[in-house]
Motif scaffolding. Structure first.
Motif, PDB file in Angstrom:
ATOM      1  N   VAL A 110      69.786 -11.422  -5.746  1.00 30.97           N
ATOM      2  CA  VAL A 110      70.546 -12.069  -6.820  1.00 30.97           C
ATOM      3  C   VAL A 110      69.668 -13.068  -7.568  1.00 30.97           C
ATOM      4  N   LEU A 111      68.847 -13.836  -6.798  1.00 35.31           N
ATOM      5  CA  LEU A 111      67.995 -14.837  -7.442  1.00 35.31           C
ATOM      6  C   LEU A 111      66.956 -14.186  -8.349  1.00 35.31           C
ATOM      7  N   SER A 112      66.475 -13.003  -7.931  1.00 36.51           N
ATOM      8  CA  SER A 112      65.369 -12.422  -8.690  1.00 36.51           C
ATOM      9  C   SER A 112      65.841 -11.527  -9.819  1.00 36.51           C
ATOM     10  N   LEU A 113      67.159 -11.360  -9.967  1.00 38.23           N
ATOM     11  CA  LEU A 113      67.642 -10.513 -11.060  1.00 38.23           C
ATOM     12  C   LEU A 113      67.199 -10.990 -12.438  1.00 38.23           C
ATOM     13  N   PRO A 114      67.254 -12.305 -12.758  1.00 43.01           N
ATOM     14  CA  PRO A 114      66.808 -12.727 -14.095  1.00 43.01           C
ATOM     15  C   PRO A 114      65.368 -12.340 -14.394  1.00 43.01           C
ATOM     16  N   ILE A 115      64.493 -12.440 -13.368  1.00 49.02           N
ATOM     17  CA  ILE A 115      63.090 -12.069 -13.591  1.00 49.02           C
ATOM     18  C   ILE A 115      62.988 -10.573 -13.856  1.00 49.02           C
ATOM     19  N   LEU A 116      63.765  -9.792 -13.095  1.00 46.96           N
ATOM     20  CA  LEU A 116      63.759  -8.338 -13.286  1.00 46.96           C
ATOM     21  C   LEU A 116      64.186  -7.999 -14.720  1.00 46.96           C
ATOM     22  N   LEU A 117      65.240  -8.694 -15.180  1.00 48.37           N
ATOM     23  CA  LEU A 117      65.717  -8.448 -16.541  1.00 48.37           C
ATOM     24  C   LEU A 117      64.659  -8.829 -17.561  1.00 48.37           C
ATOM     25  N   ALA A 118      63.943  -9.941 -17.302  1.00 52.66           N
ATOM     26  CA  ALA A 118      62.897 -10.363 -18.240  1.00 52.66           C
ATOM     27  C   ALA A 118      61.796  -9.308 -18.320  1.00 52.66           C
ATOM     28  N   VAL A 119      61.427  -8.758 -17.151  1.00 55.01           N
ATOM     29  CA  VAL A 119      60.394  -7.716 -17.146  1.00 55.01           C
ATOM     30  C   VAL A 119      60.862  -6.504 -17.926  1.00 55.01           C
ATOM     31  N   LEU A 120      62.135  -6.129 -17.706  1.00 55.23           N
ATOM     32  CA  LEU A 120      62.659  -4.961 -18.423  1.00 55.23           C
ATOM     33  C   LEU A 120      62.650  -5.202 -19.922  1.00 55.23           C
ATOM     34  N   ASP A 121      63.046  -6.433 -20.339  1.00 53.74           N
ATOM     35  CA  ASP A 121      63.023  -6.778 -21.759  1.00 53.74           C
ATOM     36  C   ASP A 121      61.626  -6.640 -22.331  1.00 53.74           C
ATOM     37  N   LEU A 122      60.651  -7.145 -21.539  1.00 58.66           N
ATOM     38  CA  LEU A 122      59.248  -7.092 -21.985  1.00 58.66           C
ATOM     39  C   LEU A 122      58.819  -5.649 -22.198  1.00 58.66           C
TER      40      LEU A 122
END
Lengths: 128, 65
Positions: A110-122
């Motif tokens: 759950v904590l790392s979901l925002p980072i995952l989303l940022a990578v996907l956006d990139l």
């Protein structure tokens, strides 16, 4: 020579645990908990120094502070979860230990979901 | 500084085990059981304080709120 202190304390604690384990296994378990806590409290200042250096480096490299704090949180969660699950395993209740590890994995996810989303956006931004 | 809690707990464990053995020999099974229970609770109170200190320090250090 803090390491000599720690090793000596660990040896003494192990002997005490073995001594008490035949009669009162529940109190022996609590001794091993206390040893784990004391060793971590002794190491706390050094960990703090390392974390400060890491924060300083990440500020110099202009890394978003969200990423750094997420990594720190993940390290903290995994430390606490490992501590608890090892104690449960020591006491012979490995099913509880597995469940603690499961909860820790979900929390980290759950904590790392925002980072995952940022990578996907990139990635989506790079793709034409 | 913290190490004496280790010896405290070990001492409580040894005393409790001897007491419960003596009470068992004297034919007072319930009181032996009670002694064991009280020993565990007393030690647990000491351990819980330490564990709470550990958790709060980890929380402040790794910014887990």
């Amino acid at each position: 020579m803090e390491i000599a202190q720690i090793v000596g304390m660990g040896l003494v604690a192990t002997i005490l645990v073995v001594l008490i384990e035949q009669e009162k296994p529940e109190i022996a378990l609590q001794i091993s908990i206390v040893v784990g806590v004391i060793i971590f409290l002794m190491m706390l200042d050094k960990i703090f120094a390392v974390i400060n250096v890491l924060k300083d480096l990440s500020q110099r490299a202009n890394i978003n502070s969200l990423y750094m704090s997420t990594i720190l949180k993940i390290i903290g969660i995994s430390y606490i979860a490992e501590f608890g699950s090892q104690i449960c395993k020591d006491a012979g209740s490995s099913s509880t230990a597995t469940k603690i590890e499961f909860a820790a994995k979900i929390t980290i996810m759950v904590l790392s979901l925002p980072i995952l989303l940022a990578v996907l956006d990139l990635i989506l931004g790079i793709l034409p | 500084m913290d190490v004496d809690i280790l010896f405290k707990i070990a001492g409580i464990g040894i005393v409790v085990s001897i007491l419960s053995k003596v009470l068992d020999e004297a034919g007072r099974k319930e009181q032996a059981q009670m002694t064991t229970l009280v020993g565990v609770v007393v030690v647990l109170m000491m351990v819980i304080q330490l564990v709470a200190e550990l958790f709060s320090k980890v929380k402040t250090m790794f910014q887990l709120y």
